[in-house]
Design an enzyme around this catalytic site. Sequence first.
Site, PDB file in Angstrom:
ATOM      1  N   GLY A  35       0.800  -1.226   0.000  1.00 36.09           N
ATOM      2  CA  GLY A  35       0.000   0.000   0.000  1.00 36.09           C
ATOM      3  C   GLY A  35       0.833   1.277   0.000  1.00 36.09           C
ATOM      4  N   GLN A  94     -14.742  19.770   6.817  1.00 32.86           N
ATOM      5  CA  GLN A  94     -14.351  19.463   8.208  1.00 32.86           C
ATOM      6  C   GLN A  94     -13.608  20.653   8.784  1.00 32.86           C
ATOM      7  OE1 GLN A  94     -15.479  15.371   8.453  1.00 32.86           O
ATOM      8  NE2 GLN A  94     -14.178  16.265   9.964  1.00 32.86           N
ATOM      9  N   ASP A 167     -29.265  24.586   0.061  1.00 38.42           N
ATOM     10  CA  ASP A 167     -29.051  24.941   1.478  1.00 38.42           C
ATOM     11  C   ASP A 167     -28.387  26.312   1.559  1.00 38.42           C
ATOM     12  OD1 ASP A 167     -26.330  24.560   0.849  1.00 38.42           O
ATOM     13  OD2 ASP A 167     -26.352  22.503   1.579  1.00 38.42           O
ATOM     14  N   LYS A 190     -31.563  23.071   4.682  1.00 38.11           N
ATOM     15  CA  LYS A 190     -31.131  21.674   4.826  1.00 38.11           C
ATOM     16  C   LYS A 190     -30.651  21.404   6.240  1.00 38.11           C
ATOM     17  CE  LYS A 190     -27.024  20.004   3.110  1.00 38.11           C
ATOM     18  NZ  LYS A 190     -26.104  19.703   2.012  1.00 38.11           N
ATOM     19  N   THR A 222     -22.897  12.085  -2.006  1.00 35.51           N
ATOM     20  CA  THR A 222     -23.833  10.950  -2.039  1.00 35.51           C
ATOM     21  C   THR A 222     -25.039  11.252  -2.926  1.00 35.51           C
ATOM     22  OG1 THR A 222     -25.156  11.780  -0.195  1.00 35.51           O
ATOM     23  CG2 THR A 222     -23.288  10.354   0.359  1.00 35.51           C
ATOM     24  N   GLY A 223     -25.240  12.520  -3.243  1.00 37.38           N
ATOM     25  CA  GLY A 223     -26.382  12.925  -4.062  1.00 37.38           C
ATOM     26  C   GLY A 223     -27.652  13.133  -3.250  1.00 37.38           C
ATOM     27  N   THR A 225     -28.489  15.337  -1.007  1.00 37.58           N
ATOM     28  CA  THR A 225     -28.963  16.735  -0.961  1.00 37.58           C
ATOM     29  C   THR A 225     -29.814  17.025  -2.197  1.00 37.58           C
ATOM     30  OG1 THR A 225     -27.012  17.419   0.272  1.00 37.58           O
ATOM     31  CG2 THR A 225     -28.154  19.148  -0.949  1.00 37.58           C
TER      32      THR A 225
HETATM   33  C1  R5P Z   1     -22.395  20.878   1.613  1.00 36.49           C
HETATM   34  O1  R5P Z   1     -23.048  21.663   2.238  1.00 36.49           O
HETATM   35  C2  R5P Z   1     -22.234  20.920   0.138  1.00 36.49           C
HETATM   36  O2  R5P Z   1     -22.491  22.206  -0.348  1.00 36.49           O
HETATM   37  C3  R5P Z   1     -23.114  19.914  -0.581  1.00 36.49           C
HETATM   38  O3  R5P Z   1     -24.458  20.300  -0.500  1.00 36.49           O
HETATM   39  C4  R5P Z   1     -22.954  18.558   0.013  1.00 36.49           C
HETATM   40  O4  R5P Z   1     -21.601  18.246   0.190  1.00 36.49           O
HETATM   41  C5  R5P Z   1     -23.611  17.516  -0.845  1.00 36.49           C
HETATM   42  O5  R5P Z   1     -23.449  16.270  -0.237  1.00 36.49           O
HETATM   43  P1  R5P Z   1     -24.364  15.040  -0.630  1.00 36.49           P
HETATM   44  O6  R5P Z   1     -24.362  14.922  -2.113  1.00 36.49           O
HETATM   45  O7  R5P Z   1     -23.707  13.880   0.056  1.00 36.49           O
HETATM   46  O8  R5P Z   1     -25.723  15.300  -0.080  1.00 36.49           O
END
Ligand code: R5P
Length: 291
Positions: A35, A94, A167, A190, A222-223, A225
């Site tokens: 690795g 983070q 959001d 959000k 992850t999509g 949002t």
């Molecule tokens: C976070 O606030 C970013 O602006 C995106 O809305 C967020 O990272 C999207 O993450 P996911 O696709 O996992 O919902």
Amino acid sequence: MKIISCSHGIHLTKKIANKLKCPSSQIQVSKFPDGELYIRFLTDVKNQNIILIQSFYGNINDCIIETLFAAKTAKSLGAKKITLVAPYFPYLRQDKRFKSGECISIKILAQYMDQAFDKIYILDPHLHRKNKLSQLFKTKSYLLSSNFLISEYIKKKISNPVIIGPDNESYKWAGKVAGILGCPSFILSKKRLTEKKVKITINKKISIKNKNVIIVDDIISTGNTIIQSIKKLKKLGAKKFYCIAVHGIFSENALKRIKKLNVTIITTNSIPNPVSKIDISGIIVEKLRLK
Ligand code: R5P
């Protein structure tokens, strides 16, 4: 000046080098069976200004080690100045201790980058609680924005748009793009329940009937949002749904899951993916020429 690609910058390096009329190369990167990473420059970097291109996606942590090793190696081989161009830079979400005992990852990562690079360019960093990259990095840092490119794309391809930001954090993209286009925009609310689960609420009256709704955000990971936003908005009679993001990470099969909702998805090519239709090499070149 030499433009040198790390393992996750290959899709942009030639384009950038051609536009700048500079020589380009690629570092050799491979993995030992245990690795560990093997890194080697295949071009002479002595007395050169080196621009390393690395987008931090996929195995992000390997990308980080590789980039730091590459920068330090270039220095020890006699490179003059070492610059990082990061179309996508990680760990920016983070940026605080949300729960006691947590690591503020970006703070630590920034310290390592400061030691390794003379300059850093980042496209659309997820700066939420901070306004400037200089609040994170001590080394010279420059922010690139794809808002103008996204606006141009919409202007050419989508009529009668209304922009939705999923959001509060998305106003830096959704709000700005709507401002450039002079079209209506709404920001949803959000609440992040877990790393994967979000709850979207529409707490204002918004009119999207017969409009082409475009959700604009910086990152699709992850999509969820986007999926939760579309599920809410679908009840309000829009004509068609689009989603435009800067960085298409698409973890957890996100692209397939969003497409199931009959949404047209477009991203920039900060991260290569099947829907990365907006080329950012031009804005990188413009900024490199200026500084
Ligand atoms: C976070 O606030 C970013 O602006 C995106 O809305 C967020 O990272 C999207 O993450 P996911 O696709 O996992 O919902």
